[in-house]
Design a protein around this motif. Structure first.
Motif, PDB file in Angstrom:
ATOM      1  N   TRP A 121      44.669  44.790  51.384  1.00  0.00           N
ATOM      2  CA  TRP A 121      44.115  43.512  51.838  1.00  0.00           C
ATOM      3  C   TRP A 121      43.770  42.637  50.627  1.00  0.00           C
ATOM      4  O   TRP A 121      43.573  43.132  49.521  1.00  0.00           O
ATOM      5  N   ILE A 122      43.732  41.319  50.838  1.00  0.00           N
ATOM      6  CA  ILE A 122      43.500  40.391  49.728  1.00  0.00           C
ATOM      7  C   ILE A 122      42.062  39.882  49.683  1.00  0.00           C
ATOM      8  O   ILE A 122      41.416  39.938  48.647  1.00  0.00           O
ATOM      9  N   CYS A 123      41.559  39.370  50.814  1.00  0.00           N
ATOM     10  CA  CYS A 123      40.192  38.854  50.815  1.00  0.00           C
ATOM     11  C   CYS A 123      39.631  38.806  52.223  1.00  0.00           C
ATOM     12  O   CYS A 123      40.349  38.978  53.202  1.00  0.00           O
ATOM     13  N   TYR A 148      49.262  31.845  51.708  1.00  0.00           N
ATOM     14  CA  TYR A 148      48.568  30.705  52.292  1.00  0.00           C
ATOM     15  C   TYR A 148      47.437  31.145  53.215  1.00  0.00           C
ATOM     16  O   TYR A 148      47.547  32.161  53.910  1.00  0.00           O
ATOM     17  N   ALA A 149      46.376  30.354  53.224  1.00  0.00           N
ATOM     18  CA  ALA A 149      45.216  30.654  54.066  1.00  0.00           C
ATOM     19  C   ALA A 149      45.563  30.467  55.536  1.00  0.00           C
ATOM     20  O   ALA A 149      45.961  29.375  55.945  1.00  0.00           O
ATOM     21  N   PRO A 150      45.400  31.509  56.342  1.00  0.00           N
ATOM     22  CA  PRO A 150      45.690  31.396  57.770  1.00  0.00           C
ATOM     23  C   PRO A 150      44.571  30.691  58.544  1.00  0.00           C
ATOM     24  O   PRO A 150      44.759  30.318  59.699  1.00  0.00           O
ATOM     25  N   VAL A 152      45.843  30.596  48.833  1.00  0.00           N
ATOM     26  CA  VAL A 152      44.659  31.429  48.693  1.00  0.00           C
ATOM     27  C   VAL A 152      44.870  32.511  47.630  1.00  0.00           C
ATOM     28  O   VAL A 152      43.934  33.013  47.046  1.00  0.00           O
ATOM     29  N   SER A 153      46.126  32.835  47.358  1.00  0.00           N
ATOM     30  CA  SER A 153      46.446  33.910  46.423  1.00  0.00           C
ATOM     31  C   SER A 153      47.869  33.717  45.921  1.00  0.00           C
ATOM     32  O   SER A 153      48.647  32.949  46.489  1.00  0.00           O
ATOM     33  N   LEU A 176      59.372  41.055  49.104  1.00  0.00           N
ATOM     34  CA  LEU A 176      58.969  40.792  47.720  1.00  0.00           C
ATOM     35  C   LEU A 176      59.501  41.841  46.744  1.00  0.00           C
ATOM     36  O   LEU A 176      59.797  41.538  45.609  1.00  0.00           O
ATOM     37  N   GLY A 177      59.574  43.068  47.175  1.00  0.00           N
ATOM     38  CA  GLY A 177      59.906  44.158  46.263  1.00  0.00           C
ATOM     39  C   GLY A 177      58.636  44.661  45.598  1.00  0.00           C
ATOM     40  O   GLY A 177      57.534  44.428  46.086  1.00  0.00           O
ATOM     41  N   ASP A 178      58.769  45.338  44.475  1.00  0.00           N
ATOM     42  CA  ASP A 178      57.620  45.953  43.807  1.00  0.00           C
ATOM     43  C   ASP A 178      56.658  44.896  43.283  1.00  0.00           C
ATOM     44  O   ASP A 178      57.008  44.097  42.410  1.00  0.00           O
ATOM     45  N   VAL A 179      55.431  44.903  43.816  1.00  0.00           N
ATOM     46  CA  VAL A 179      54.403  43.948  43.393  1.00  0.00           C
ATOM     47  C   VAL A 179      53.810  44.427  42.062  1.00  0.00           C
ATOM     48  O   VAL A 179      53.416  45.588  41.924  1.00  0.00           O
ATOM     49  N   VAL A 180      53.737  43.511  41.084  1.00  0.00           N
ATOM     50  CA  VAL A 180      53.234  43.863  39.754  1.00  0.00           C
ATOM     51  C   VAL A 180      51.956  43.118  39.382  1.00  0.00           C
ATOM     52  O   VAL A 180      51.279  43.476  38.422  1.00  0.00           O
ATOM     53  N   PHE A 181      51.595  42.054  40.146  1.00  0.00           N
ATOM     54  CA  PHE A 181      50.385  41.293  39.853  1.00  0.00           C
ATOM     55  C   PHE A 181      49.932  40.568  41.115  1.00  0.00           C
ATOM     56  O   PHE A 181      50.753  40.034  41.857  1.00  0.00           O
ATOM     57  N   VAL A 182      48.610  40.565  41.347  1.00  0.00           N
ATOM     58  CA  VAL A 182      48.032  39.827  42.469  1.00  0.00           C
ATOM     59  C   VAL A 182      46.857  39.007  41.945  1.00  0.00           C
ATOM     60  O   VAL A 182      45.947  39.553  41.324  1.00  0.00           O
ATOM     61  N   GLN A 183      46.907  37.709  42.184  1.00  0.00           N
ATOM     62  CA  GLN A 183      45.789  36.842  41.846  1.00  0.00           C
ATOM     63  C   GLN A 183      44.976  36.647  43.125  1.00  0.00           C
ATOM     64  O   GLN A 183      45.474  36.061  44.089  1.00  0.00           O
ATOM     65  N   VAL A 184      43.760  37.170  43.136  1.00  0.00           N
ATOM     66  CA  VAL A 184      42.896  37.008  44.307  1.00  0.00           C
ATOM     67  C   VAL A 184      42.050  35.753  44.128  1.00  0.00           C
ATOM     68  O   VAL A 184      41.814  35.313  43.001  1.00  0.00           O
ATOM     69  N   PRO A 185      41.582  35.165  45.232  1.00  0.00           N
ATOM     70  CA  PRO A 185      40.738  33.973  45.113  1.00  0.00           C
ATOM     71  C   PRO A 185      39.349  34.329  44.576  1.00  0.00           C
ATOM     72  O   PRO A 185      38.986  35.505  44.538  1.00  0.00           O
ATOM     73  N   GLU A 186      38.590  33.319  44.185  1.00  0.00           N
ATOM     74  CA  GLU A 186      37.221  33.546  43.739  1.00  0.00           C
ATOM     75  C   GLU A 186      36.315  33.706  44.945  1.00  0.00           C
ATOM     76  O   GLU A 186      36.396  32.932  45.897  1.00  0.00           O
ATOM     77  N   SER A 187      35.446  34.702  44.878  1.00  0.00           N
ATOM     78  CA  SER A 187      34.457  34.874  45.928  1.00  0.00           C
ATOM     79  C   SER A 187      33.549  33.642  45.933  1.00  0.00           C
ATOM     80  O   SER A 187      33.155  33.153  44.881  1.00  0.00           O
ATOM     81  N   GLY A 188      33.268  33.122  47.110  1.00  0.00           N
ATOM     82  CA  GLY A 188      32.440  31.928  47.232  1.00  0.00           C
ATOM     83  C   GLY A 188      33.226  30.637  47.323  1.00  0.00           C
ATOM     84  O   GLY A 188      32.672  29.588  47.646  1.00  0.00           O
TER      85      GLY A 188
END
Length: 127
Positions: A100-102, A70-72, A57-58, A36-48
C-alpha cells in the motif's frame, strides 16, 4: 489477475480500501504492478499534505518506466508506507497488502461512489 471484491478501483489502476469511516488506504492494482515490471523506487506523499482528486499522489519507478499514481479521492494524507523506501519491491510482491502507498482522510465521501467495483474493474482490464 487478482481483483479483490472488497476494494474500489480507478480507471488508472489504483485501488481504494475503506479502513475506518473517512479513512481509505490506496495502492496500485495487481494489473498495474504487472505492467510496470520490477519496481525499484517509490516516492510516497508527505504525511499531512492535501491531495485533490486526480492529482499525482505518488511516483513509481520500475525497470521499464516511471509512472505517476493519481489520487482516487480528495483529502489529507494521514499515513504513508515509509517501508517502500527500503523495499519498493513490495508493490510487486503484495500490491493489496504490504505494498500500500498511503492512507487518506477523505474530504468528500461521495467520491467513493464514482469508483469502479471489482466487476467494473475486471471489465476494464479485459478490454
Amino acid at each position: 489477475m487478482n481483483v479483490p471484491e472488497d476494494l474500489r478501483y480507478t480507471k488508472d489502476h489504483e485501488w481504494v480500501r475503506v479502513v475506518d469511516g473517512p479513512l481509505v488506504r490506496i495502492g496500485i492494482t495487481d494489473y498495474a504492478q504487472d505492467a510496470l515490471g520490477d519496481v525499484v523506487f517509490v516516492q510516497v506523499p508527505e504525511s499531512g499534505s492535501s491531495i485533490d482528486l486526480g492529482a499525482t499522489v505518488s511516483e513509481v519507478e520500475s525497470t521499464k518506466s516511471v509512472s505517476e499514481i493519481y489520487a482516487p479521492v480528495s483529502g489529507q494524507v494521514v499515513e504513508v508506507n515509509a517501508e517502500l523506501g527500503d523495499a519498493p519491491e513490495r508493490l510487486n510482491e503484495d500490491p493489496y497488502g504490504e505494498g500500500w502507498i498511503c492512507v487518506i482522510q477523505v474530504s468528500d465521501p461521495g467520491q467513493l461512489d464514482g469508483l469502479l467495483d471489482d466487476a467494473g474493474y475486471r471489465s476494464l482490464i479485459e478490454e
